[in-house]
Design a protein around this motif. Sequence first.
Motif, PDB file in Angstrom:
ATOM      1  N   UNK A  81       0.825  -1.511   0.228  1.00  0.00           N
ATOM      2  CA  UNK A  81       0.270   0.244  -0.102  1.00  0.00           C
ATOM      3  C   UNK A  81       0.940   1.293  -0.456  1.00  0.00           C
ATOM      4  N   UNK A  82       2.440   1.320  -0.126  1.00  0.00           N
ATOM      5  CA  UNK A  82       2.593   2.061   0.193  1.00  0.00           C
ATOM      6  C   UNK A  82       4.460   2.296  -0.812  1.00  0.00           C
ATOM      7  N   UNK A  83       4.637   3.662  -1.345  1.00  0.00           N
ATOM      8  CA  UNK A  83       5.683   3.924  -2.170  1.00  0.00           C
ATOM      9  C   UNK A  83       6.636   3.613  -1.157  1.00  0.00           C
ATOM     10  N   UNK A  84       7.033   3.394  -0.441  1.00  0.00           N
ATOM     11  CA  UNK A  84       8.439   3.067   0.228  1.00  0.00           C
ATOM     12  C   UNK A  84       8.122   2.036   1.601  1.00  0.00           C
ATOM     13  N   UNK A  85       9.118   1.778   1.976  1.00  0.00           N
ATOM     14  CA  UNK A  85       9.106   0.511   3.184  1.00  0.00           C
ATOM     15  C   UNK A  85      10.191   1.133   4.338  1.00  0.00           C
ATOM     16  N   UNK A  86      10.195   0.865   5.318  1.00  0.00           N
ATOM     17  CA  UNK A  86      11.468   1.335   6.266  1.00  0.00           C
ATOM     18  C   UNK A  86      12.584   1.373   5.872  1.00  0.00           C
TER      19      UNK A  86
END
Length: 274
Positions: free
Chosen positions: A115-120
């Motif tokens: 659901x996001x463009x980036x991760x941690x």
Amino acid sequence: AAANAAANAAATTNANQQAARKASRAAAQNQALQVSAAKKLADQQHGPKFVETSFYMYRAQSDATYPFENVNAANLPGLLWYLEKEVVRSQCPRKYNITRILRYIVTLHPPKSYPYNFGHFVAFDQGVCTTPTCMDEYSQQGYLVGCQNQTGVPYRDAVWYSLPGPCPITPIAGREGTPCRANNPGGNCPNPNGNRDCIWHAAPAGEIVLSEIEEIPEYSKFCANHGNEYTISFWDGRGADSFSKARVAKVKSLFKSRFPSMPEDLPETICDWA
């Protein structure tokens, strides 16, 4: 009796299979609802997710040359904050013997199901992820580019990134002759498509020497004379927003003058993680 027993067994097996299929469909629907809810929340908090985008990343590096993967990088405000905070000091040499700023065009295509463009954001040191949980996310979601907004710093919109390549938790010296590349391929690929091992690509987009930005004619002579980089005008007003903004503008301008055929700016990509 035997026929009845066989019929009952078959009926039981069929009922179990139907129940298993029903449970599988329910689990899939539940997962889809969770992803949809997470995406809706992400859209509300950070704006809609993109399919693919390209933007500049910058990295401070010594004269050594090595692949741009399993490293940390930044946008330009984030890079200058890193230099000011951790690299430049009152006596030579600079920390990590940093001599130059490398610029890359990074193309990012996050997985469709994520659901996001980036991760941690995770920390890399000498090509190895030193964040204990990095493989948890990579194994579950794919080799996501991580991001971290730098809040409360004198560089507005500063962001740091992490770029996972092959064998992100294996020391470089121990990678050859092991199956780590097959087991942990990383997310770097020529044409990102959103697969867990094909999420990002970086192309070199020029470099400039840090002493040129600082207008130090000969850095080795400057150091031999016990030079203090904090006395260089480029670093005036450390900690002040207006001076930080001027430093960002000067570096952008220098890249533009050295590489006039390339755009001075590309659209900034919002870090939609922490």
